[in-house]
Scaffold this active site. Structure first.
Site, PDB file in Angstrom:
ATOM      1  N   HIS A   1       6.515  -8.712   4.383  1.00  0.00           N
ATOM      2  CA  HIS A   1       5.739  -7.706   3.641  1.00  0.00           C
ATOM      3  C   HIS A   1       4.538  -8.372   2.967  1.00  0.00           C
ATOM      4  CE1 HIS A   1       9.060  -4.441   3.060  1.00  0.00           C
ATOM      5  NE2 HIS A   1       9.068  -4.952   4.268  1.00  0.00           N
TER       6      HIS A   1
ATOM      7  N   LYS B   1      14.409 -11.985  -8.419  1.00  0.00           N
ATOM      8  CA  LYS B   1      14.153 -13.423  -8.578  1.00  0.00           C
ATOM      9  C   LYS B   1      15.401 -14.297  -8.577  1.00  0.00           C
ATOM     10  CE  LYS B   1       9.860 -13.550  -8.464  1.00  0.00           C
ATOM     11  NZ  LYS B   1       9.383 -14.071  -7.187  1.00  0.00           N
TER      12      LYS B   1
ATOM     13  N   TYR C   1       5.364 -12.505  -8.254  1.00  0.00           N
ATOM     14  CA  TYR C   1       6.235 -11.821  -7.292  1.00  0.00           C
ATOM     15  C   TYR C   1       6.412 -12.663  -6.026  1.00  0.00           C
ATOM     16  CZ  TYR C   1       8.497  -7.851  -5.055  1.00  0.00           C
ATOM     17  OH  TYR C   1       9.416  -7.031  -4.457  1.00  0.00           O
TER      18      TYR C   1
ATOM     19  N   TYR D   1       8.246   0.434  -6.335  1.00  0.00           N
ATOM     20  CA  TYR D   1       8.814   0.369  -7.690  1.00  0.00           C
ATOM     21  C   TYR D   1       8.257   1.576  -8.441  1.00  0.00           C
ATOM     22  CZ  TYR D   1      10.205  -4.499  -6.818  1.00  0.00           C
ATOM     23  OH  TYR D   1      10.793  -5.644  -6.315  1.00  0.00           O
TER      24      TYR D   1
HETATM   25  C1  DHB Z   1      15.716  -5.419  -3.841  1.00  0.00           C
HETATM   26  C2  DHB Z   1      16.234  -5.744  -5.059  1.00  0.00           C
HETATM   27  C3  DHB Z   1      15.387  -5.973  -6.110  1.00  0.00           C
HETATM   28  O1  DHB Z   1      15.878  -6.304  -7.300  1.00  0.00           O
HETATM   29  C4  DHB Z   1      14.026  -5.872  -5.970  1.00  0.00           C
HETATM   30  O2  DHB Z   1      13.217  -6.088  -7.021  1.00  0.00           O
HETATM   31  C5  DHB Z   1      13.509  -5.549  -4.741  1.00  0.00           C
HETATM   32  C6  DHB Z   1      14.364  -5.327  -3.682  1.00  0.00           C
HETATM   33  C7  DHB Z   1      16.623  -5.174  -2.701  1.00  0.00           C
HETATM   34  O3  DHB Z   1      17.839  -5.250  -2.887  1.00  0.00           O
HETATM   35  O4  DHB Z   1      16.137  -4.881  -1.607  1.00  0.00           O
END
Ligand code: DHB
Length: 401
Positions: free
Chosen positions: A76, A300, A388, A204
């Site tokens: 991604h 993370k 990120y 998000y």
């Molecule tokens: C997923 C979990 C997360 O905490 C996040 O920030 C993004 C993706 C996941 O489980 O795909």
């Protein structure tokens, strides 16, 4: 004594931290034994987050464990942040030159277990009555039972990679540790759905009714989360109620929504930020969740655990190659620098995106202003993207690009 074992590094826990450390030590020619309380099946099926930062992806490729991730992982270049019914793209690749890979944590665990077992190295599964002693001595001990037989593993060092509820942190005298903690007044209800992801980036979403996250596991499986009460009773969430809540929270001006499909799995996760300092006591080194927990927003946890053991492997390699103890002495301080930066980021993402039960109209306006800022300012978006995709490591090793 027949039941006595001996190794250079005893590793407690076969999660991502323990298994990655074991493999890095193997590549350095350092002997270790991994002792795990659960079964192989349990650790290979344990559902966790699924986003690998660039550092983690690069490391897996450099150590020859990245083949399946490259084939099955989803690359991604950006994510979306939504609020007030509109989604905004953060172009991580354009802002940082890096990308993220969506590949579930338990798939990384499977790849690491496979690598260890095919190189003929030991993992002891389903060890019971695990205790560790002698941390102040040159030869600490891991005691456990295997198939009802007691065993004693004597080591030069112990790596405590046994998670938040493991025994290692508890083996350190309480007055030698300081704990920093925040518990959030909400959790995540997560589902895996047999549904084609309706787009190829994560979303998000901030909403008055609470946060929602759109993610995925494969071209046929969607992963979704809803902010919920931390003590939520999952039996009160029928499939129909989950979908209707998801559709309300993801409602967007362009009509986009997740595809609906059969729900294969539901679970509730509580959320906390936790750090123990220092991450070392005598000959015991804590790594990953045994030393720190981040709330899941931003995914993370595993990435941070892998950064810990990468540094620990360097320190142990320097010790065994030329007797250098400097890196091992710096282990805790070096790790904590990154840990606190990642704690800050995970706390910030969590605070920006969730609804807090005690928030008032001012807090909500401020949250929306922050979301507006982050999605409209290149400077603010770059900061999010840099964290990120993964902050650069503070050290170099043989696997640095
Ligand atoms: C997923 C979990 C997360 O905490 C996040 O920030 C993004 C993706 C996941 O489980 O795909």
């Amino acid at each position: 004594m027949e039941n006595a074992l001996r190794t250079q590094v005893g590793i407690v826990g076969a999660g991502p931290a323990g298994l990655m450390l074991a493999h890095l030590l193997y590549l350095h020619g350092i002997e270790c034994i991994v002792v795990e309380a659960r079964s192989r099946r349990h650790i290979e099926e344990r559902v966790r987050a699924g986003v690998l930062e660039q550092n983690t992806v690069d490391l897996l490729n450099r150590i020859g464990i990245g083949d399946r991730m490259c084939r099955e992982g989803l690359l991604h270049n950006g994510i979306e942040i939504g609020f007030q019914g509109r989604r905004h793209r953060i172009d991580i690749a354009a802002l940082t030159g890096k990308a993220i890979t969506v590949y579930a944590q338990h798939e990384v665990v499977k790849d690491l277990v496979h690598a260890r077992l095919t190189t003929g190295q030991p993992i002891i599964f389903e060890a019971t009555d695990l205790t560790i002693t002698g941390l102040d001595t040159d030869s600490p001990l891991i005691r456990f039972s295997e198939n009802g037989q007691s065993r004693e593993l004597s080591c030069d060092f112990i790596a405590g990679c046994d998670g938040f509820h493991g025994v290692c942190r508890g083996a350190i005298p309480q007055d030698a540790l300081t704990i920093y903690e925040r518990i959030y007044p909400f959790g995540w209800l997560g589902i895996l759905a047999e549904a084609v992801p309706s787009q190829n980036q994560l979303v998000y979403m901030h909403h008055d009714r609470g946060f929602a996250l759109f993610s995925m596991r494969s071209p046929k499986v969607t992963r979704l989360y809803l902010q919920c009460d931390p003590a939520e009773n999952i039996s009160e969430w029928s499939d129909a109620r989950i979908w209707s809540e998801l559709f309300v929270r993801f409602e967007s001006s362009d009509g986009w929504k997740p595809n609906e499909g059969r729900i294969m799995q539901k679970n509730v996760t509580s959320m906390r930020s936790f750090v123990v300092e220092p991450m070392q006591y005598g000959r015991l080194f804590l790594a990953g969740d045994s030393a720190h927990i981040v709330p899941p927003t931003g995914a993370k946890g595993m990435n941070l655990a892998i950064a810990d053991v990468r540094f620990l492997a360097c320190g142990l390699a320097a010790f065994y190659k030329n007797g250098q103890v400097k890196s091992l002495e710096q282990y805790s301080a070096m790790c904590l620098r990154r840990v606190w930066k990642v704690q800050r980021f995970s706390w910030w993402m969590t605070s920006m995106l969730h609804r807090f039960p005690d928030s008032n109209a001012f807090d909500l306006r401020r949250q929306v202003a922050e979301l507006d800022y982050v999605t409209s300012s290149v400077a603010a978006a770059s900061s999010l993207a840099e964290n990120y995709a993964g902050l650069p490591l503070d050290f170099e090793d043989e696997w640095t690009n």
